[in-house]
Design a protein around this motif. Structure first.
Motif, short mmCIF file in Angstrom:
data_model
loop_
_atom_site.label_atom_id
_atom_site.label_comp_id
_atom_site.label_asym_id
_atom_site.label_seq_id
_atom_site.Cartn_x
_atom_site.Cartn_y
_atom_site.Cartn_z
N THR A 160 0.83 -1.20 0.00
CA THR A 160 0.00 0.00 0.00
C THR A 160 0.87 1.25 0.00
O THR A 160 0.61 2.21 -0.74
CB THR A 160 -0.92 0.00 1.23
OG1 THR A 160 -1.75 -1.19 1.19
CG2 THR A 160 -1.83 1.22 1.23
N ASP A 161 1.91 1.25 0.83
CA ASP A 161 2.83 2.40 0.88
C ASP A 161 3.59 2.57 -0.43
O ASP A 161 3.80 3.70 -0.91
CB ASP A 161 3.83 2.24 2.03
CG ASP A 161 3.18 2.36 3.40
OD1 ASP A 161 2.06 2.93 3.47
OD2 ASP A 161 3.77 1.89 4.38
N TYR A 162 4.00 1.46 -1.03
CA TYR A 162 4.74 1.50 -2.29
C TYR A 162 3.89 2.14 -3.39
O TYR A 162 4.36 3.00 -4.14
CB TYR A 162 5.17 0.09 -2.69
CG TYR A 162 5.90 0.01 -4.01
CD1 TYR A 162 7.26 0.28 -4.09
CD2 TYR A 162 5.23 -0.32 -5.19
CE1 TYR A 162 7.93 0.22 -5.30
CE2 TYR A 162 5.88 -0.38 -6.40
CZ TYR A 162 7.24 -0.11 -6.45
OH TYR A 162 7.90 -0.17 -7.65
N VAL A 175 -5.44 -5.23 -2.80
CA VAL A 175 -4.24 -5.60 -2.04
C VAL A 175 -4.27 -7.09 -1.73
O VAL A 175 -3.27 -7.80 -1.90
CB VAL A 175 -4.15 -4.79 -0.72
CG1 VAL A 175 -3.03 -5.33 0.17
CG2 VAL A 175 -3.91 -3.32 -1.02
N ALA A 176 -5.42 -7.58 -1.28
CA ALA A 176 -5.54 -9.00 -0.94
C ALA A 176 -5.32 -9.88 -2.17
O ALA A 176 -4.68 -10.93 -2.09
CB ALA A 176 -6.92 -9.27 -0.33
N ASP A 185 7.08 -12.28 -2.45
CA ASP A 185 8.19 -11.99 -3.35
C ASP A 185 8.07 -10.54 -3.82
O ASP A 185 7.39 -10.23 -4.79
CB ASP A 185 8.16 -12.94 -4.55
CG ASP A 185 9.38 -12.81 -5.45
OD1 ASP A 185 10.02 -11.74 -5.42
OD2 ASP A 185 9.66 -13.76 -6.20
N ILE A 186 8.73 -9.62 -3.11
CA ILE A 186 8.52 -8.21 -3.42
C ILE A 186 9.17 -7.80 -4.74
O ILE A 186 8.72 -6.83 -5.36
CB ILE A 186 8.97 -7.29 -2.26
CG1 ILE A 186 10.43 -7.46 -1.92
CG2 ILE A 186 8.11 -7.52 -1.04
CD1 ILE A 186 10.89 -6.50 -0.84
N ALA A 187 10.18 -8.52 -5.19
CA ALA A 187 10.73 -8.24 -6.52
C ALA A 187 9.67 -8.53 -7.59
O ALA A 187 9.48 -7.75 -8.53
CB ALA A 187 11.97 -9.08 -6.76
N LYS A 188 8.98 -9.64 -7.44
CA LYS A 188 7.93 -10.00 -8.39
C LYS A 188 6.77 -9.02 -8.30
O LYS A 188 6.20 -8.61 -9.31
CB LYS A 188 7.45 -11.43 -8.10
CG LYS A 188 6.46 -11.98 -9.12
CD LYS A 188 6.13 -13.43 -8.81
CE LYS A 188 5.17 -14.01 -9.84
NZ LYS A 188 4.85 -15.43 -9.53
N ILE A 189 6.43 -8.62 -7.07
CA ILE A 189 5.33 -7.67 -6.87
C ILE A 189 5.64 -6.34 -7.56
O ILE A 189 4.82 -5.79 -8.29
CB ILE A 189 5.06 -7.46 -5.37
CG1 ILE A 189 4.45 -8.73 -4.76
CG2 ILE A 189 4.12 -6.27 -5.15
CD1 ILE A 189 4.34 -8.68 -3.25
N GLY A 194 4.88 -2.44 -11.70
CA GLY A 194 5.46 -1.55 -12.70
C GLY A 194 4.74 -1.66 -14.02
O GLY A 194 4.42 -0.64 -14.67
N LYS A 195 4.43 -2.89 -14.43
CA LYS A 195 3.69 -3.09 -15.67
C LYS A 195 2.27 -2.53 -15.55
O LYS A 195 1.76 -1.89 -16.48
CB LYS A 195 3.65 -4.58 -16.03
CG LYS A 195 5.02 -5.14 -16.42
CD LYS A 195 4.93 -6.57 -16.93
CE LYS A 195 4.65 -7.56 -15.83
NZ LYS A 195 4.71 -8.97 -16.29
#
Length: 357
Positions: A160-162, A175-176, A185-189, A194-195
């Motif tokens: 949410t902050d990102y 979000v859920a 996996d925050i890299a995947k998120i 980004g897309k």
């Protein structure tokens, strides 16, 4: 400057933003240690340092990248002691520094680092031993960033902050959906977000379930979030439709992850029941939604209403029975006493048994 006390994921996220602000202000310490078990922050900071310390035209001459498996501390020290070929600064980046031979010997350099060199150590997978002289010297003369892997319940708040940092907001259901589908996996998120942000209609300021379905491919109607909601409501037709969808798409909806989501869901129902029993016993009010959301590790008090309602349909004697079924089918999903049933059949069986308790 990192402290030696135990860090949390929340601390890492805050330190990440602080270090990015330092980079924006062009404050580059002579020693920079990026360490820990969460690779996303380390990779993102390394990329920024690679791109920001030197102008593009100087990087070919004054920026050196080596890998820990391919070199040793002595070679790194020699690189750091060299003078820049042009300009006043050079950058030495050691990727996979945890594999650097005789790593601790870098303390010989860290005791008196060159003012014309920025040394960046990317120490992934684990922390550097904080008892080492090298660690203490970097902490004293440079910057230590400790990257802590998030727990599942910490992802929603960070996400949410990102998104807010990108100028958007996101509704709780979305979000859920993201955390359910992408896990921790925050890299995947960040890659998927980004897309998504790229393809959002111009002027969009709030991300919805429809945006996620259209741009990431996560169904807003068929996911673990919707399945647990159907169980909360004892809505058998809805639960079975979702189970049929999961059965047709087993790679997208692994049974193990679904059982894990249901287990966490019924754990929360148990906590609500217990808090209500405790309040009756003590003659005190049941915790408010915000406090219950904290106890249940929910991303928002928005979801508390569902758990309060579910608790009326699943008193804890039923919750205990459900937990027993979840353990049984967890073993079956791993091939123990499952017979010839595939994962789709196992999920249908499990849901029917839960809803008939």
């Amino acid at each position: 400057m990192a402290k030696s006390s135990k860090k949390t994921f929340r601390d890492s996220a805050a330190d990440f933003e602080a270090l990015n602000r330092s980079i924006d202000g062009r404050k580059f310490p002579p020693l920079c240690l990026l360490m820990g078990d969460e690779p996303y922050f380390i990779d993102a900071l390394t990329t920024r340092l690679t791109e920001e310390i030197l102008p593009k035209e100087e990087r070919a001459f004054n920026q050196t990248v080596v890998y820990g498996k391919d070199t040793d501390a002595g070679a790194v020290i020699n690189l750091c002691r060299q003078m820049p070929m042009t300009g006043s600064l050079q950058v030495v980046i050691v990727r996979e520094a945890q594999h650097l031979r005789r790593l601790e010997q870098l303390s010989l350099y860290a005791a008196a680092p060159s003012p014309s060199t920025v040394l960046v150590l990317c120490h992934k997978e684990k922390n550097m031993d904080k008892r080492w002289q090298l660690y203490k010297q970097i902490e004293s003369r440079g910057t230590v960033f400790e990257s802590v892997r998030p727990r599942d319940y910490e992802i929603a708040g960070w996400l949410t902050d990102y998104i807010r940092s990108k100028g958007c907001t996101i509704d709780p259901k979305s979000v859920a959906m993201l955390t359910d589908f992408l896990g921790a996996d925050i890299a995947k998120i960040t890659n998927e977000l980004g897309k998504l942000l790229t393809f959002l209609p111009e002027g969009t300021k709030r991300i919805t379930a429809e945006h996620i379905e259209q741009n990431i491919g996560i169904s807003k109607d068929f996911n673990n979030f919707e399945l647990t909601k159907a169980l909360s409501e004892r809505n058998m037709p809805r639960a079975m439709r979702i189970a049929d969808h999961f059965a047709r798409n087993p790679k997208e909806y692994p049974l193990l992850l679904t059982i894990s989501a249901m287990f966490a869901h019924f754990q929360r129902i148990f906590i609500v029941n217990y808090q209500q029993w405790l309040a009756r016993r003590k003659g005190t009010p049941v915790p408010q939604d915000a406090e219950l959301a904290r106890m249940l590790k929910l991303p928002s008090p928005f979801f508390v209403k569902e758990y309060r309602q579910a608790a009326t349909l699943y008193p804890n004697n039923k919750v205990f029975a459900v937990m027993g079924l979840l353990r049984e089918y967890d073993l079956k999903s791993k091939g123990m006493n499952a017979g010839q049933a595939d994962n789709g059949e196992l999920l249908r069986e499990l849901l029917l048994k839960i809803l008939m308790i």
